[in-house]
Motif scaffolding. Structure first.
Motif, PDB file in Angstrom:
ATOM      1  N   LYS A 185       0.833  -1.213   0.000  1.00 20.81           N
ATOM      2  CA  LYS A 185       0.000   0.000   0.000  1.00 20.81           C
ATOM      3  C   LYS A 185       0.862   1.255   0.000  1.00 20.81           C
ATOM      4  CE  LYS A 185      -1.700   1.174   3.833  1.00 20.81           C
ATOM      5  NZ  LYS A 185      -2.418   1.100   5.117  1.00 20.81           N
ATOM      6  N   LEU A 186       1.901   1.269   0.838  1.00 17.36           N
ATOM      7  CA  LEU A 186       2.798   2.430   0.882  1.00 17.36           C
ATOM      8  C   LEU A 186       3.561   2.594  -0.432  1.00 17.36           C
ATOM      9  CD1 LEU A 186       4.269   2.041   4.491  1.00 17.36           C
ATOM     10  CD2 LEU A 186       2.330   3.424   3.753  1.00 17.36           C
ATOM     11  N   VAL A 187       4.014   1.465  -0.993  1.00 19.82           N
ATOM     12  CA  VAL A 187       4.746   1.522  -2.265  1.00 19.82           C
ATOM     13  C   VAL A 187       3.844   2.048  -3.379  1.00 19.82           C
ATOM     14  CG1 VAL A 187       5.935   0.151  -4.006  1.00 19.82           C
ATOM     15  CG2 VAL A 187       6.332  -0.302  -1.581  1.00 19.82           C
ATOM     16  N   ILE A 188       2.593   1.571  -3.409  1.00 14.16           N
ATOM     17  CA  ILE A 188       1.654   2.006  -4.457  1.00 14.16           C
ATOM     18  C   ILE A 188       1.350   3.491  -4.318  1.00 14.16           C
ATOM     19  CG2 ILE A 188      -0.702   1.766  -5.319  1.00 14.16           C
ATOM     20  CD1 ILE A 188      -0.532  -1.210  -4.558  1.00 14.16           C
ATOM     21  N   ALA A 189       1.178   3.959  -3.077  1.00 10.71           N
ATOM     22  CA  ALA A 189       0.894   5.381  -2.861  1.00 10.71           C
ATOM     23  C   ALA A 189       2.043   6.242  -3.387  1.00 10.71           C
ATOM     24  CB  ALA A 189       0.645   5.651  -1.380  1.00 10.71           C
ATOM     25  N   SER A 190       3.290   5.844  -3.092  1.00 15.01           N
ATOM     26  CA  SER A 190       4.452   6.589  -3.597  1.00 15.01           C
ATOM     27  C   SER A 190       4.553   6.499  -5.120  1.00 15.01           C
ATOM     28  CB  SER A 190       5.733   6.039  -2.956  1.00 15.01           C
ATOM     29  OG  SER A 190       5.704   6.193  -1.553  1.00 15.01           O
ATOM     30  N   LEU A 191       4.249   5.310  -5.650  1.00 20.21           N
ATOM     31  CA  LEU A 191       4.300   5.107  -7.095  1.00 20.21           C
ATOM     32  C   LEU A 191       3.285   5.995  -7.819  1.00 20.21           C
ATOM     33  CD1 LEU A 191       5.251   3.407  -9.578  1.00 20.21           C
ATOM     34  CD2 LEU A 191       3.398   1.836  -9.034  1.00 20.21           C
ATOM     35  N   LEU A 192       2.072   6.060  -7.282  1.00 13.68           N
ATOM     36  CA  LEU A 192       1.024   6.864  -7.916  1.00 13.68           C
ATOM     37  C   LEU A 192       1.402   8.346  -7.942  1.00 13.68           C
ATOM     38  CD1 LEU A 192      -2.226   5.227  -6.497  1.00 13.68           C
ATOM     39  CD2 LEU A 192      -1.520   5.323  -8.884  1.00 13.68           C
ATOM     40  N   TYR A 193       2.040   8.807  -6.880  1.00 16.44           N
ATOM     41  CA  TYR A 193       2.418  10.224  -6.873  1.00 16.44           C
ATOM     42  C   TYR A 193       3.601  10.486  -7.806  1.00 16.44           C
ATOM     43  CZ  TYR A 193       4.085  14.767  -5.502  1.00 16.44           C
ATOM     44  OH  TYR A 193       4.504  16.068  -5.531  1.00 16.44           O
ATOM     45  N   THR A 194       4.613   9.631  -7.732  1.00 11.08           N
ATOM     46  CA  THR A 194       5.833   9.879  -8.507  1.00 11.08           C
ATOM     47  C   THR A 194       5.587   9.785 -10.010  1.00 11.08           C
ATOM     48  OG1 THR A 194       7.107   8.958  -6.659  1.00 11.08           O
ATOM     49  CG2 THR A 194       8.240   9.210  -8.769  1.00 11.08           C
ATOM     50  N   TYR A 195       4.812   8.776 -10.438  1.00 15.00           N
ATOM     51  CA  TYR A 195       4.588   8.544 -11.873  1.00 15.00           C
ATOM     52  C   TYR A 195       3.137   8.823 -12.270  1.00 15.00           C
ATOM     53  CZ  TYR A 195       9.059   6.179 -11.322  1.00 15.00           C
ATOM     54  OH  TYR A 195      10.372   5.891 -11.041  1.00 15.00           O
ATOM     55  N   ARG A 196       2.511   9.782 -11.610  1.00 11.65           N
ATOM     56  CA  ARG A 196       1.104  10.086 -11.886  1.00 11.65           C
ATOM     57  C   ARG A 196       0.877  10.582 -13.319  1.00 11.65           C
ATOM     58  NH1 ARG A 196       3.528  13.801  -8.930  1.00 11.65           N
ATOM     59  NH2 ARG A 196       3.368  16.022  -9.436  1.00 11.65           N
ATOM     60  N   LYS A 197       1.900  11.203 -13.908  1.00  8.74           N
ATOM     61  CA  LYS A 197       1.744  11.757 -15.256  1.00  8.74           C
ATOM     62  C   LYS A 197       2.074  10.753 -16.350  1.00  8.74           C
ATOM     63  CE  LYS A 197       2.769  16.505 -13.796  1.00  8.74           C
ATOM     64  NZ  LYS A 197       3.676  17.668 -13.984  1.00  8.74           N
ATOM     65  N   THR A 198       2.820   9.727 -16.012  1.00 14.46           N
ATOM     66  CA  THR A 198       3.275   8.798 -17.048  1.00 14.46           C
ATOM     67  C   THR A 198       2.619   7.422 -16.971  1.00 14.46           C
ATOM     68  OG1 THR A 198       5.125   8.179 -15.609  1.00 14.46           O
ATOM     69  CG2 THR A 198       5.522   9.922 -17.228  1.00 14.46           C
ATOM     70  N   LEU A 199       1.970   7.104 -15.851  1.00 16.90           N
ATOM     71  CA  LEU A 199       1.333   5.798 -15.730  1.00 16.90           C
ATOM     72  C   LEU A 199       0.153   5.684 -16.695  1.00 16.90           C
ATOM     73  CD1 LEU A 199       1.185   5.067 -11.888  1.00 16.90           C
ATOM     74  CD2 LEU A 199       2.349   3.707 -13.601  1.00 16.90           C
TER      75      LEU A 199
END
Length: 330
Positions: free
Chosen positions: A51-65
């Motif tokens: 959950k913590l990893v996904i939250a960081s992932l969504l913020y960091t790559y929010r424009k490219t995912l």
């Protein structure tokens, strides 16, 4: 270094709340599914970390995912927050129920002891009343014994004052019986007082040993103050905690990512600005200079500015010679 202090504090706060939330959630879920205690702990721990990893992932790559992946991950994080909140709720309600059960046992013990004490107090009141009545009767009997006189006329017509032995014996017998009963009552009163004292000691011992009474003291006070049942008050309190707990942890983790990204962007901006400044103020590359004569051991390079000055017909020969000396020496 100062600019790293706040982001690090945000990250530490987020990790602290996340770890505590994960702990309560994992063991809360394990209690809900006690039949698979260890597997549930392993599963819940991995979900908390992801959950913590996904939250960081969504913020960091929010424009490219990819949009579909980002939607699924967002839904997954929301569901995981709900699972964490459910685990926390289960853990806290279990702890409350344990304390509540202990309190109910203590309340039952106190109720029984108080009931016994009330019975002893009632018996004491009756014996004390009887003792007081006997004291009054004995006072009357003694008064009658002291006034046990009869008068009659003898053969000569004289008034003779004497005592009645039958009456005296009857009064003395009644006094003895009253004394015997009074002594029996005094023994009963002493026995009941001792039992009452023992009950008081037991009540105090139960209250001292009942730590749960102190734990639920504030809730009992709120219950009496608001008029709501204690279970309803604890339910509202637990819902308030779980609605803040895990969402706050995720928000702090995202905020830490944002703070560190701001520092990174600030560094990039500074580097770009420094490069621009370097390009503006960089010394021009020297250009080749041809000697005016074969005897001139001229330097192979000359700056564009000096080259223009040498090629300018309005510059004096003295100035041109000075520029040439700068590269030729001498």
């Amino acid at each position: 270094m100062k600019k790293y202090i706040l982001p690090i504090l945000i990250m530490l706060a987020g990790l602290a709340i996340s770890c505590s939330a994960a702990y309560y959630s994992v063991f809360g879920l394990a209690k809900l599914f006690a039949g698979a205690y260890l597997p549930v702990i392993i599963m819940a721990s991995s979900l908390e970390l992801s959950k913590l990893v996904i939250a960081s992932l969504l913020y960091t790559y929010r424009k490219t995912l990819p949009k579909l992946l980002k939607t699924y991950l967002t839904i997954a994080v929301v569901i995981l927050i709900g699972i964490t909140s459910m685990g926390i709720y289960g853990y806290l309600t279990s702890a409350y129920q344990t304390t509540m059960n202990q309190t109910e046992v203590v309340d039952s013990q106190l109720e029984l002891l108080n009931s016994k004490k009330t019975s002893y107090d009632e018996q004491l009141r009756l014996y004390n009343d009887e003792k007081e009545s006997l004291t009054q009767d004995m006072t009357s009997l003694r008064s009658g014994l002291s006034n046990n006189k009869i008068q009659y006329l003898d053969d000569k017509g004289n008034i003779i004052t004497t005592t009645s032995s039958a009456t005296r014996k009857s009064l003395e017998k009644q006094i003895d019986q009253s004394l015997e009963r009074q002594n029996s009552i005094i023994l009963k009163i002493d026995e009941l007082k001792e039992k009452t004292f023992e009950i008081d000691e037991q009540i105090n011992e139960v209250k001292v040993n009942a730590a749960s009474s102190g734990e639920l003291g504030p809730l009992k006070y709120l219950s009496s103050l608001t008029g709501y049942e204690m279970s309803k008050i604890i339910n509202i309190l637990l819902l308030t905690i779980i609605f803040v707990f895990d969402p706050l942890a995720i928000s702090l983790i995202i905020s830490a990512n944002f703070a560190f990204s701001q520092i990174s962007e600030s560094k990039k901006k500074t580097i770009i600005e420094d490069e621009k400044v370097y390009e503006v103020y960089q010394e021009p590359t020297p250009q080749p200079l041809k000697p005016e004569s074969k005897e001139d051991p001229i330097s192979p390079y000359i700056s564009p500015r000096d080259m223009k000055m040498l090629q300018n017909p309005n510059i004096s020969a003295w100035r041109k010679n000075k520029i040439r000396k700068k590269y030729l020496g001498g």
